[in-house]
Design an enzyme around this catalytic site. Structure first.
Site, mmCIF file in Angstrom:
data_model
loop_
_atom_site.group_PDB
_atom_site.id
_atom_site.type_symbol
_atom_site.label_atom_id
_atom_site.label_comp_id
_atom_site.label_asym_id
_atom_site.label_seq_id
_atom_site.Cartn_x
_atom_site.Cartn_y
_atom_site.Cartn_z
ATOM 1 N N LYS B 26 -34.703 -7.473 -16.241
ATOM 2 C CA LYS B 26 -35.359 -7.474 -14.923
ATOM 3 C C LYS B 26 -36.850 -7.192 -15.067
ATOM 4 C CE LYS B 26 -33.228 -5.343 -11.425
ATOM 5 N NZ LYS B 26 -33.032 -6.229 -10.236
ATOM 6 N N ARG B 96 -34.624 0.699 -9.884
ATOM 7 C CA ARG B 96 -33.475 -0.104 -10.328
ATOM 8 C C ARG B 96 -33.353 -0.034 -11.840
ATOM 9 N NH1 ARG B 96 -32.875 -4.668 -6.145
ATOM 10 N NH2 ARG B 96 -34.771 -4.480 -4.924
ATOM 11 N N GLY B 105 -23.794 -5.082 -10.969
ATOM 12 C CA GLY B 105 -23.015 -4.067 -10.261
ATOM 13 C C GLY B 105 -22.724 -2.831 -11.079
ATOM 14 N N MET B 107 -24.954 -0.919 -12.796
ATOM 15 C CA MET B 107 -25.969 0.108 -12.761
ATOM 16 C C MET B 107 -26.327 0.362 -11.298
ATOM 17 S SD MET B 107 -26.281 0.704 -15.934
ATOM 18 C CE MET B 107 -27.682 1.796 -15.775
ATOM 19 N N ARG B 349 -33.558 -14.322 -13.278
ATOM 20 C CA ARG B 349 -32.850 -14.167 -14.553
ATOM 21 C C ARG B 349 -32.045 -15.443 -14.770
ATOM 22 N NH1 ARG B 349 -28.437 -9.624 -12.499
ATOM 23 N NH2 ARG B 349 -27.558 -10.903 -10.836
ATOM 24 N N HIS B 465 -19.450 -9.366 -6.068
ATOM 25 C CA HIS B 465 -19.003 -8.858 -7.363
ATOM 26 C C HIS B 465 -17.824 -9.652 -7.890
ATOM 27 C CE1 HIS B 465 -16.624 -6.160 -9.961
ATOM 28 N NE2 HIS B 465 -17.809 -5.857 -10.458
ATOM 29 N N SER B 774 -6.010 -22.309 -47.805
ATOM 30 C CA SER B 774 -6.179 -22.114 -46.367
ATOM 31 C C SER B 774 -6.048 -20.617 -46.106
ATOM 32 C CB SER B 774 -5.119 -22.890 -45.593
ATOM 33 O OG SER B 774 -5.304 -22.685 -44.214
ATOM 34 N N CYS B 841 -6.586 -21.084 -41.097
ATOM 35 C CA CYS B 841 -5.621 -21.507 -40.091
ATOM 36 C C CYS B 841 -5.059 -20.324 -39.320
ATOM 37 C CB CYS B 841 -4.496 -22.315 -40.737
ATOM 38 S SG CYS B 841 -3.550 -21.386 -41.959
ATOM 39 N N TYR B 861 -13.199 -26.452 -43.261
ATOM 40 C CA TYR B 861 -12.672 -26.714 -41.927
ATOM 41 C C TYR B 861 -12.061 -25.457 -41.340
ATOM 42 C CZ TYR B 861 -7.945 -26.786 -43.922
ATOM 43 O OH TYR B 861 -6.779 -26.426 -44.549
#
Lengths: 894, 894
Positions: B26, B96, B105, B107, B349, B465, B774, B841, B861
């Site tokens: 902020k 703030r 919400g 803080m 923001r 919220h 794997s 995997c 992979y």
């Protein structure tokens, strides 16, 4: 061109004791004896490399082997002026195996090779003894038939029994040359019938058949089993020794014998052994005739000593004994033959011995100046000390003597009578104590002997298979108890009218050869002065400290008695099972709310405090490492409905509620569940109570004895630094409170087990919170391999059987995998705390091979069960010597 | 001297967007907006370093903080020509919090600070609006009282309700200045009564109280929970922003609003938001009054758009929107206030958005040229794609509409009605689908929202919220469904006469805001063109291949649909549970002899072959890795007596015999027991059969399609080279036989899972027998931590709760420990086989953070569940970009 064949004796002597890897033990020592001037019949050794090449090349020999063998054989012929296959003056040879290390009875031997329908007549003529010649010939067919051609040897035995019945005699010696001629005819028919081919008459065919049998036997199942039990790699291979025959069975001025340069049972410095007049070597070992003592001093009534029977040869043998001990600087196991009053040496090797003898001989030889103290330390196998710590019979215990045999391997043991190795294994696996009872043992019985508490045979002497193998294994053995009759079919053992069935108990005293019916009480051994001497020497060279794993005062006393320098692992959970505590433990676990739990935990405090006071008092200032509660809680749960009801009543809760809690506590994989510090973190009151008990006990004992007690508090199953950090806070807070309440101060340290792979992998972080590490290699082995110790029985035997794993990793540490984590833990731990104290408290702490590894990675101490403390002391000393050698490799004299 | 305070707006502007770590999001953005010329009321930011210092020093401020704050405050006074505490021209400020990342919400905020009994009169005089002044004052006391002084806010609410009742009015706006004066008196009494002290009149005391409350709230349980859920370190700290107040509640030419520069639900490029005339910012977010739309175009009947109500300010805001998007190159979430027709920017923001919006915005901005393709790839959080793959309602499904709210977070979900977060967690833990139904949500509900399938609120808007948090979490949310009445006490939800009780089902459509009674069928989503575009861009930059874990044809189809490039894990045991097979599987397991076992195994062959044919056909030439049987056999055992009897009958054995075999198969720790290759080694017929099925299926499908099938046969639970060597022999032999029988050839490879610590530690040896590795990171996590996945629920929640472990290691790989073993396995494996194919995997193969790690260690992979394939594709692309950045760190422009 590779040299595949080495001659010995005669004019050429190409080997020596230093060539054991190439020539095998027997071949190397035959060459060595010839080199130092002892009388060795000429022969040659086909190297172990031929065996390796044989198996590498699909059971085919190297190309030029036949040429080299022919040349060496010609050498023997020249030395003796005899010819292989010559009907007039035939050369006869023995063919024997000989691996790097002695494998008694495991490899096959053929004697009198070279005999056939023609040469037997030459032998008869030259020896002037037709009976001898035909007896030798039938022995050859019998041995060759069973070993090389695979004919069951009882077929041959049966024919002899039949012949004796036909001749109306009891003993082989009463058979005439004609009887033996008839036996030979019968033997050849047996071979023709069983194999579909006539017995080979060509001596060269015989020779190559025997060589092939020796190499073939290297991979037979018996040999494979023996190698596995003794950690001998298959790649070593065996050599083959071909040697001119000398005959101990050519008449009354002939003999054969097996001796030890010192007593292999006690280590006493006396010439010890057995011989038979007019016999071949196999007769002594087989135990078919009862051998006679060497010295007159040892002869009992009715026995004829060699000293008296063959005084010249005996005197020469005494001199040979001195030469050999001075040369080899160790007790030797020798075989000899006397032919027409001339002594021939057929074998020398380092003699197997009992633990007591190993100890006695090592100390005595060091005191005689033959070897150094350090060499004496190296000479005693640490695991053999186990035998010195075994119980003996309580002299005051009532007993019913059943019979007496030879005291073949010391110690005393009782168990259920069992007549087969298979049955031994089955019962032993169930946890039963068993005694293997056999007429005689054979290599097929080795696995059963290993699983038995003791071995009883009714036939055979002190050097019989049963005796030699049992001594090597440290099993109690009474051999040759001829008064006992064994009926395998009926599964009974009888002495006169007394009949015992399979499963009934007997007790053996391997020190006296006595056999008792039923159970006889045993007592703990007292240790000899030699033992203390060796331990003293060992202690002076070892670097690592030895501690014991002990919880009870008894264990702690035993540990101190055996020289433990502290307790490395006190498992507090073992203290929770006592009847006066388990109730509170269960209430703690089953508590539905914190208040009930705290009440139960508080009730346990005085018990724990008392436990620790006892331990601290006994350990008198030595370090004591106490591990806070480790196992999953459900191990403590009530089993039956009644026990559950007790707990419910004590807590004032319903049975249903408590049963539900019990069900909730059960885990799929408790080994990986809610245990160790995970318990300590979720139930901080528990570790706080244990800490308080430790600190209060330490304060009390310090005050009482005036000696500072320094407890080491150990947190189990830590995998993350955060766990140890938080647990440490719980412990420190409880300790601070306890100290504040007493108004005193006390040094204590807080450390952790390293028993999870993650702990080893992050040991640098964990070390920041730890005053010490103790490697818990049991659990570390479980998680590193993913093997549950409780379930591994379903596949580990298969793995061992099929060489998938060299040895049980719960017995001897897996250096490649688990050991890598231990090394990592050491390095990472010390990287942030160079002075971090490091130990091990898994079962591996008492295993000599593992101790060698722990020395190499630089642990400060090992901790093991109290009875293994002496083993660990010796193993640690040997490891320290090995480490020193590795650092500064000196020229080593064997 | 450390600079603790940074001014913004007014004459001095010391910060900027690049200083987010120091100033919080902020504060940094307020300074940035001021710097680019946007109208920002002057103020200053106390840095996050003060927060850190505050907690490091036992909640004490740095010494010179007060001096710096005083100076900055003087700067505001100078800029506005107002004085803090001046009764005539009082400066009022907001206080703030502002952490590095937005924590909505979580803080606390205090507005109108500086008001007291004196300054309120000055405010009344200057604004010419006594009602406004006293309303502001009472708001200040209310906010300060609850946030700073800890007075429960319902006490204040109650007094307003009472006052409205006394005045006979419905709405706050109908209260007069005198009413508010009375409320202020009452509020001060409440504070005195509840806190035992008068409400502070000194503005400086007020300011420091508020600053302290902000810092204090950084460590409150809600904040801690939020940080844990979002992986935000506590060490970051929060900044405090003190800013001159502007008032949206000073009359009808005043307003306040919250907007997004694009639609945060769909990503559509339209100005999107809500405002309220004559209100303070908190009124919009709190949802007490229903906000109005910004644009006239979006206004429904009866709504008044800002475009129409405040056209000048609206026009200015449109221009600000363009400036911000061009400047920040991302969608912004902004807060503004209009005071007497003048626009002030209070926040900007990066806006939170749904997955669909994130995707749409990223693609659109790339297409608009605002950002590059690579930046677009980075912009979409891979895990958010999950939301695009969520089901929607089946349009043809019958449904009973109950009510309608705002479409706050897309997707469709049904579940049992539950009224509290606690109950949600209990039921969700039992595996139930639940919908959290609340009047409105608060941070205390976050954990319940996380565990629910969806969230329904009866109050609050699209930026409430509930809506913001649900979108972030990817939970379905319908917000502000005012037609629904919730009775927490009765645990009912009613719409007119229809009453649903807790536990009854409802279904939400988060895309339309509709709420249905009961269950409504859902269908799979179809993916937008944007999705394909992004996947295409991702595929063009990623290095790792993405495979799927799949056994069934359905799974395989889904995997291909989502772009899987092969199957990385086909768990053959999943094929064993089908009703037509389980009988044979059980006979195989329970067989008392080899013949019965082989018969059962042979019966399974055609099934397995068919399974593999189906897979090969679907995967059409893509690689398919098939893991041979892995789990402990007893997983397949019959459960009840009846099933057991079936097996016994099928095998012709007695129930007792089969029951005994079942008991023998049970294990203490099956995870560490007789499973994986241990089964394959002890029952070689099993792996041989599976191999035969694979090879025969591959031959058949190759012939049928003309496309070569290259199966990869994978051996599970290997810990030792010897295991793989021997298993390889079994597999090769079976494959050779199958190929010989068919007269064809086929390429196949044999590899192993690396899923035991020992396998990673000895990967150099194991690699000698393997064509590929794997990493099975599920099992590897179990053994490395010693955590049983099945039992970890007893302590892992505690560990997470108490920060003993940063995140569930079964969800995101533990890089420090388990990752170390993976790295080791990679290095050791490639040290002997540089071209060794390496994959993973475990579940981690679909976790973005883990995928980043796998990229960094160089795997070829990852393989994950089919639905996570797109996530993995995107995460792999992001990982590849991150790896490139790490190699060549370029100057980065935010």
């Amino acid at each position: 061109m590779t040299k595949w064949v080495y001659s010995f004796g005669g004019s050429a002597n190409e080997g020596g004791a230093g060539m054991r890897d190439l020539l095998g033990g027997k071949g190397a020592n035959l060459a060595e004896m010839a080199a130092i001037g002892l009388p060795v019949p000429p022969g040659f050794t086909i190297t172990t490399e031929v065996c390796t090449a044989f198996y590498d090349n699909g059971r085919a020999y190297p190309e030029d082997l036949r040429t080299q063998v022919a040349a060496a054989l010609a050498g023997i012929e020249g030395a003796l002026d005899l010819r292989f296959g010559d009907p007039a003056a035939p050369l006869l040879v023995s063919v024997r195996s000989g691996a790097r290390v002695s494998m008694p009875g495991m490899m096959d031997t053929v004697l009198n090779l070279g005999l056939n329908d023609e040469t037997v007549e030459g032998l008869a003529a030259n020896s002037g003894d037709a009976r001898f010649a035909w007896d030798s010939y039938r022995r050859f067919i019998q041995m060759y038939g069973s070993v090389v051609l695979g004919v069951s040897h009882h077929r041959f035995e049966d024919l002899i029994e039949e012949t004796k019945r036909g001749a109306g005699v009891q003993d082989d010696t009463q058979l005439t040359d004609q009887d033996w001629r008839d036996v030979v005819v019968g033997y050849k028919e047996i071979v023709q019938r069983e194999t579909g081919a006539p017995f080979p008459m060509d001596p060269h065919e015989q020779l190559w058949g025997a060589i092939g049998a020796v190499f073939g036997s290297w991979m037979n199942p018996r040999a494979n089993t023996y190698r596995r039990l003794h950690d001998i790699p298959a790649s070593w291979g065996t050599a083959v020794n071909v040697q001119a025959m000398v005959f101990g069975n050519m008449g009354q001025d002939c003999a054969t014998g097996v001796c030890f340069t010192r007593d292999p049972s006690t280590g006493e410095n006396v010439f010890y052994g057995e011989y038979l007049i007019n016999a071949q070597g196999e007769d002594v070992v087989a135990g078919i005739r009862t051998p006679q003592p060497m010295s007159q001093q040892r002869a009992r009534e009715g026995e004829l000593s060699m000293e008296r029977a063959l005084p010249e040869a005996y005197a020469e043998l005494l001199s040979v004994r001195d030469i050999l001990e001075r040369h080899y600087r160790d007790m030797q196991d020798i075989e000899f033959t006397v032919q027409n009053n001339r002594l021939y040496m057929l074998q020398t090797r380092t003699g197997k011995r009992t633990a007591a003898a190993a100890l006695r001989i090592a100390i005595a030889m060091a005191e005689e100046g033959l070897i150094s103290h350090e060499e004496a330390i190296r000479r005693v196998p640490p695991s053999s000390l186990d035998q010195l710590l075994h119980p003996t019979l309580d002299p005051d215990a009532p007993r019913t003597m059943l019979s007496r045999g030879l005291p073949a391997s010391p110690g005393a043991a009782g168990g259920a009578i069992v007549f087969s190795a298979e049955e031994v294994e089955i019962r032993a696996a169930r946890g039963e104590d068993v005694i293997l009872v056999r007429i005689e043992t054979s290599p097929e019985d080795v696995h059963g002997m290993h699983a038995a508490r003791g071995v009883l045979t009714t036939r055979g002497g002190m050097t019989s298979h049963a005796a030699v193998v049992a001594r090597g294994m440290g099993r109690v053995c009474v051999a040759g108890a001829g008064g006992i009759h064994v009926d395998y079919k009926a599964k009974t053992l009888s002495v006169g009218a007394t009949v015992l069935k399979e499963g009934e108990w007997i007790t053996l005293d391997g020190g006296t050869g006595e056999v008792f019916a039923g159970r006889v009480a045993t007592i703990e051994p007292t240790l000899s002065g030699d033992f203390s001497t060796l331990m003293g020497w060992a202690d002076s060279v070892r670097r690592m400290k030895i501690r014991a794993n002990a919880e009870t005062p008894d264990d702690a006393q035993t540990a101190r008695h055996f020289g433990a320098e502290g307790i490395g692992l006190c498992r507090t959970e073992h203290m929770f099972f006592a009847p006066d505590r388990i109730g509170f433990v269960r209430q703690m676990i089953m508590a539905g709310d914190a208040a009930t739990r705290v009440r139960a935990i508080d009730a346990l405090l005085p018990f724990q405090r008392q436990d620790f006071q006892d331990l601290f008092r006994i350990m008198a200032g030595l370090p004591v490492t106490i591990r806070l509660l480790d196992p999953p809680l459900h191990e403590f749960l009530p089993h039956g409905e009644a026990e559950l009801a007790d707990v419910a009543a004590a807590m004032g809760e319903s049975l249903e509620a408590v049963a539900a809690r019990k069900a909730a506590l059960s885990e799929s994989n408790p080994m990986l569940g809610h245990r160790g510090c995970r318990l300590g973190l979720t139930y901080p009151e528990l570790y706080a109570m244990q800490t308080r008990a430790i600190i209060e006990a330490a304060i009390a004992v310090s005050a009482e004895t005036g000696q500072a007690v320094v407890p080491e508090i150990m947190i189990p199953l830590v995998g993350m630094e955060s766990e140890l950090r938080r647990t440490r806070t719980i412990v420190e807070q409880a300790a601070t409170e306890a100290l504040a309440a007493s108004g005193t101060t006390l040094d204590y340290s807080i450390g952790t087990m390293i028993e999870l792979p993650r702990a080893a992998l992050t040991a640098d972080r964990i070390a920041q919170q730890a005053d010490f590490f103790s490697f818990g290699t049991n659990d570390l082995t479980q998680t590193t391999f993913g093997f549950s110790r409780d379930d591994v029985g379903t596949f580990l035997p298969f793995y061992l059987e099929h060489d998938l794993i060299p040895r049980d990793p719960f017995i001897s540490i897996d250096q490649e995998g688990v050991g890598q984590l231990v090394s990592m833990g050491v390095e990472k731990g010390r990287s942030v705390k160079p002075g971090l104290k490091l130990g091990v408290c898994g079962e591996h702490g008492g295993d000599p091979a593992s101790i060698g590894f722990f020395e190499s990675v630089g642990l400060d101490y090992v901790s093991c069960s109290p009875f293994r403390v002496p083993i660990a002391r010796l193993a640690a000393a040997q490891a320290a010597l090995a480490a020193r050698d590795a650092k500064a490799p000196a020229a080593k004299v064997r």
